[in-house]
Scaffold this motif. Structure first.
Motif, short mmCIF file in Angstrom:
data_model
loop_
_atom_site.label_atom_id
_atom_site.label_comp_id
_atom_site.label_asym_id
_atom_site.label_seq_id
_atom_site.Cartn_x
_atom_site.Cartn_y
_atom_site.Cartn_z
N MET A 32 0.84 -1.17 0.00
CA MET A 32 0.00 0.00 0.00
C MET A 32 0.88 1.22 0.00
N CYS A 33 0.60 2.17 -0.82
CA CYS A 33 1.27 3.45 -0.78
C CYS A 33 0.30 4.43 -0.15
N VAL A 34 0.71 5.03 0.93
CA VAL A 34 -0.11 6.03 1.59
C VAL A 34 0.31 7.37 1.05
N CYS A 80 6.44 -4.96 -3.01
CA CYS A 80 6.65 -5.45 -1.66
C CYS A 80 5.40 -5.24 -0.81
N CYS A 81 4.84 -4.05 -0.89
CA CYS A 81 3.65 -3.74 -0.09
C CYS A 81 2.43 -4.51 -0.56
N ASP A 82 2.35 -4.81 -1.85
CA ASP A 82 1.25 -5.63 -2.35
C ASP A 82 1.34 -7.06 -1.83
N LEU A 83 2.56 -7.56 -1.67
CA LEU A 83 2.77 -8.95 -1.23
C LEU A 83 2.79 -9.10 0.29
N GLU A 84 3.18 -8.08 1.00
CA GLU A 84 3.29 -8.14 2.46
C GLU A 84 2.43 -7.04 3.06
N SER A 85 1.31 -7.43 3.66
CA SER A 85 0.34 -6.45 4.15
C SER A 85 0.87 -5.63 5.33
N ARG A 86 1.92 -6.07 5.96
CA ARG A 86 2.47 -5.30 7.08
C ARG A 86 3.41 -4.20 6.62
N CYS A 87 3.62 -4.09 5.32
CA CYS A 87 4.50 -3.06 4.76
C CYS A 87 3.68 -1.96 4.10
N SER A 88 4.18 -0.74 4.21
CA SER A 88 3.59 0.38 3.48
C SER A 88 4.71 1.37 3.17
#
Length: 88
Positions: free
Chosen positions: A1-3, A68-76
């Protein structure tokens, strides 16, 4: 996710219950980051969040961050605001 904005991110972090929030400034360093993510994924603690703050990297780096953020929900990740010069 990109915030899109840091205030948007902080609002979402406030609603999370996490034991560990890791903030990583980045600038075209995507070659090194997979090892960091794998290391975190291998830890016994699982309620961590990883926030990348990107300092105007090239498209390949930003593509990696998004994947990375698409594959690992704990990353943004967020883009450093151009008018707020920081570590870069």
């Amino acid at each position: 996710m990109c915030v899109e904005t840091l205030p948007e991110l902080l609002g979402s972090v406030e609603s999370m219950t996490v034991s560990l929030l890791i903030v990583v400034p980045t600038l075209n360093s995507y070659v090194l980051l997979p090892q960091l993510v794998r290391s975190l994924q291998a830890q016994s603690i699982t309620d961590w969040r990883l926030l990348f703050i990107d300092g105007h990297s090239l498209p390949d780096h930003r593509r990696w961050l998004q994947q990375c953020c698409d594959l690992e929900s704990r990353c943004s990740w967020v883009e450093q605001e151009p008018e707020r010069r920081g570590i870069f």
